[in-house]
Design a protein around this motif. Sequence first.
Motif, mmCIF file in Angstrom:
data_model
loop_
_atom_site.group_PDB
_atom_site.id
_atom_site.type_symbol
_atom_site.label_atom_id
_atom_site.label_comp_id
_atom_site.label_asym_id
_atom_site.label_seq_id
_atom_site.Cartn_x
_atom_site.Cartn_y
_atom_site.Cartn_z
ATOM 1 N N PRO A 2 40.831 69.213 -24.990
ATOM 2 C CA PRO A 2 39.797 68.186 -24.851
ATOM 3 C C PRO A 2 39.315 67.674 -26.208
ATOM 4 O O PRO A 2 39.490 68.320 -27.238
ATOM 5 N N ASP A 31 36.496 66.186 -21.419
ATOM 6 C CA ASP A 31 37.646 65.370 -21.035
ATOM 7 C C ASP A 31 37.248 64.088 -20.313
ATOM 8 O O ASP A 31 38.060 63.188 -20.165
ATOM 9 N N HIS A 32 36.011 64.028 -19.830
ATOM 10 C CA HIS A 32 35.546 62.896 -19.024
ATOM 11 C C HIS A 32 34.183 62.444 -19.563
ATOM 12 O O HIS A 32 33.190 63.144 -19.360
ATOM 13 N N GLY A 63 44.009 59.065 -23.025
ATOM 14 C CA GLY A 63 45.108 59.497 -22.169
ATOM 15 C C GLY A 63 45.747 60.787 -22.647
ATOM 16 O O GLY A 63 46.522 61.393 -21.930
ATOM 17 N N GLY A 64 45.421 61.206 -23.854
ATOM 18 C CA GLY A 64 45.921 62.462 -24.398
ATOM 19 C C GLY A 64 44.767 63.448 -24.493
ATOM 20 O O GLY A 64 44.401 64.098 -23.519
ATOM 21 N N GLU A 65 44.169 63.515 -25.685
ATOM 22 C CA GLU A 65 43.014 64.394 -25.885
ATOM 23 C C GLU A 65 41.828 63.966 -25.031
ATOM 24 O O GLU A 65 41.014 64.783 -24.624
ATOM 25 N N HIS A 67 40.883 62.278 -21.604
ATOM 26 C CA HIS A 67 41.474 61.947 -20.312
ATOM 27 C C HIS A 67 40.830 60.719 -19.672
ATOM 28 O O HIS A 67 41.529 59.857 -19.146
ATOM 29 N N ALA A 68 39.500 60.644 -19.680
ATOM 30 C CA ALA A 68 38.815 59.546 -19.000
ATOM 31 C C ALA A 68 37.597 59.111 -19.804
ATOM 32 O O ALA A 68 36.844 59.936 -20.306
#
Length: 82
Positions: A2, A31-32, A63-65, A67-68
């Motif tokens: 993350p 991550d979000h 899209g890598g480390e 995510h959203a």
Amino acid sequence: MPMPVETLRQHLVDAFPDAEIAIEDLAGDGDHYRARIVSGAFAGLSRVKQHQLVYAALKGQMGGELHALALETSAPQTAQGT
């Protein structure tokens, strides 16, 4: 792995030094995120172009480390007639 909120904030500050930036970790997992960015760099640009500038500031990590990322972008309000 993350992306720490500090890293996300630094990317955004580097790209938009004049910005007011608020970041919220939506899931507590790094991550979000939701980011609200108010910057003069967005003046006169469509929402799509504004978001493209933000993604470019993340240097390929979306899209890598990261995510959203829910984005709210806008230019600062200007004073109306004085």
